[in-house]
Design a protein around this motif. Sequence first.
Motif, PDB file in Angstrom:
ATOM      1  N   VAL A  83       0.849  -1.181   0.000  1.00  0.00           N
ATOM      2  CA  VAL A  83       0.000   0.000   0.000  1.00  0.00           C
ATOM      3  C   VAL A  83       0.888   1.236   0.000  1.00  0.00           C
ATOM      4  CG1 VAL A  83      -1.862  -1.190   1.215  1.00  0.00           C
ATOM      5  CG2 VAL A  83      -0.158   0.077   2.531  1.00  0.00           C
ATOM      6  N   PRO A  84       0.339   2.397  -0.381  1.00  0.00           N
ATOM      7  CA  PRO A  84       1.152   3.621  -0.381  1.00  0.00           C
ATOM      8  C   PRO A  84       1.752   3.883   1.000  1.00  0.00           C
ATOM      9  CG  PRO A  84      -0.918   3.986  -1.533  1.00  0.00           C
ATOM     10  CD  PRO A  84      -1.025   2.636  -0.897  1.00  0.00           C
ATOM     11  N   LEU A 221       5.810  -5.401   0.914  1.00  0.00           N
ATOM     12  CA  LEU A 221       6.232  -4.667   2.110  1.00  0.00           C
ATOM     13  C   LEU A 221       4.984  -4.235   2.873  1.00  0.00           C
ATOM     14  CD1 LEU A 221       9.143  -2.424   0.751  1.00  0.00           C
ATOM     15  CD2 LEU A 221       9.240  -4.707   1.742  1.00  0.00           C
ATOM     16  N   PRO A 222       4.774  -4.759   4.076  1.00  0.00           N
ATOM     17  CA  PRO A 222       3.555  -4.452   4.828  1.00  0.00           C
ATOM     18  C   PRO A 222       3.691  -3.174   5.642  1.00  0.00           C
ATOM     19  CG  PRO A 222       4.860  -6.046   6.031  1.00  0.00           C
ATOM     20  CD  PRO A 222       5.627  -5.743   4.767  1.00  0.00           C
ATOM     21  N   LEU A 223       2.571  -2.689   6.129  1.00  0.00           N
ATOM     22  CA  LEU A 223       2.592  -1.615   7.115  1.00  0.00           C
ATOM     23  C   LEU A 223       3.172  -2.160   8.420  1.00  0.00           C
ATOM     24  CD1 LEU A 223      -0.928  -0.105   6.409  1.00  0.00           C
ATOM     25  CD2 LEU A 223       1.242   1.105   6.122  1.00  0.00           C
ATOM     26  N   PRO A 224       3.725  -1.307   9.282  1.00  0.00           N
ATOM     27  CA  PRO A 224       4.283  -1.787  10.557  1.00  0.00           C
ATOM     28  C   PRO A 224       3.248  -2.561  11.370  1.00  0.00           C
ATOM     29  CG  PRO A 224       4.918   0.489  10.167  1.00  0.00           C
ATOM     30  CD  PRO A 224       3.920   0.145   9.107  1.00  0.00           C
ATOM     31  N   LEU A 267      -8.214   4.875  12.623  1.00  0.00           N
ATOM     32  CA  LEU A 267      -8.999   5.219  11.435  1.00  0.00           C
ATOM     33  C   LEU A 267      -8.675   4.263  10.283  1.00  0.00           C
ATOM     34  CD1 LEU A 267      -8.770   9.115  11.548  1.00  0.00           C
ATOM     35  CD2 LEU A 267     -10.859   7.759  11.754  1.00  0.00           C
ATOM     36  N   ARG A 268      -7.415   3.893  10.173  1.00  0.00           N
ATOM     37  CA  ARG A 268      -6.982   3.003   9.086  1.00  0.00           C
ATOM     38  C   ARG A 268      -7.543   1.597   9.252  1.00  0.00           C
ATOM     39  NH1 ARG A 268      -0.994   3.490   9.143  1.00  0.00           N
ATOM     40  NH2 ARG A 268      -0.910   1.663  10.484  1.00  0.00           N
ATOM     41  N   SER A 287      -1.051   6.223   5.685  1.00  0.00           N
ATOM     42  CA  SER A 287       0.132   5.391   5.795  1.00  0.00           C
ATOM     43  C   SER A 287       1.187   6.032   6.689  1.00  0.00           C
ATOM     44  CB  SER A 287       0.737   5.171   4.399  1.00  0.00           C
ATOM     45  OG  SER A 287       1.196   6.406   3.875  1.00  0.00           O
ATOM     46  N   THR A 288       2.235   5.281   6.915  1.00  0.00           N
ATOM     47  CA  THR A 288       3.373   5.790   7.691  1.00  0.00           C
ATOM     48  C   THR A 288       3.961   7.030   7.030  1.00  0.00           C
ATOM     49  OG1 THR A 288       3.857   3.529   8.393  1.00  0.00           O
ATOM     50  CG2 THR A 288       5.599   5.160   8.691  1.00  0.00           C
TER      51      THR A 288
END
Length: 359
Positions: A83-84, A221-224, A267-268, A287-288
């Motif tokens: 994801v972005p 590559l995932p979000l943390p 929220l995400r 995103s981060t």
Amino acid sequence: MSEKLRMLAEESYAGELKALIAGDSGHCPPGWSMSPRLVVTYLMGGTAADGTVITPKYVGDRRLIETAVATLATDRALLLLGVPGTAKSWVSEHLAAAITGDSTLVIQCTAGTDENQVRYGWNYAQLLAHGPSRDALVPTPLMRAMETGRLCRFEELTRMGSDVQDTLITVLSEKMMPIPELNTTVHAARGFNIIATANNRDKGVNELSSALKRRFNVVVLPLPDTAAEEVAIIVKRVGEMAQSLDLPAPKNVSEEVARVVSIFRELRSGSTEDGKIALKSPSGGLSTAETIAVMVGGISQATFFNDGRLTPEALAANMIGAVVKDPVQDRAVLGEYLETVLKKRRGFEGYYAALTDLI
């Protein structure tokens, strides 16, 4: 201090790269500046042979980076997917800097990118005056990477039209680029490969053909995973960016990052941290990378307009810009979150008041 607004990875971390290369006793694939093991050390952090501390460039699963590096050591291209805001471009740049010492061979893919920008173009003055010749040919970053045995980076590959994407098939399968006008072919030197990035939200726009997809090894590559991990990433990047922009970092950066991350993660994910309240999610990704932009914008506002104090009021406008992409739907989502969650949460009173005033 450099006059450049943004330093290249190989410039910013030149000392670390030099230390790793000097103490490298491992096997280096053709065209590589250092062994694959030390490329992973450069990305994930560690210590060079001479004791130089190597700062982590990517915070996440080490196995993902090992897989990416191992892929580039073969003749198969690498596609970083996610994801972005999951550091795909950041990882791509640092991989190129560590492996070949040059991260500048980049093609930014857009809906307007055509074959001439991917394969080669022409100097039309030379072409009209002398006809087709090598002097009249304008090499693209891809052609230069093939000729010099380096890595070429394709940013946001799925934004490029499918017919243009497929021009890469011959390059990836045959490791050559025909130039029919000159009746010749450019063959890739050893060490050449491609790193492409794509985000999941663009998947349905210009999805890769099955023929092209087979020529890439995909690393997602995932979000943390945890809020603590995300906070650590953001604090580190915000500190680096504030320093490069000559912005003094307020003492309470870490505390405010933790609060903003808490709001954005809820929220995400569509629920509160304890899972007790279901929430509607805004249309944006939160995103981060967006959190980093919010914090840097807030620090800038605090520096110039708030006597250096980083407060919810200094961050609120930037937070609204990140959350509210759809002026109707997202405002309603944020308003509901403020009233059902943030209004009752201790320590977030300033955010509730500042965000409520703006929406």
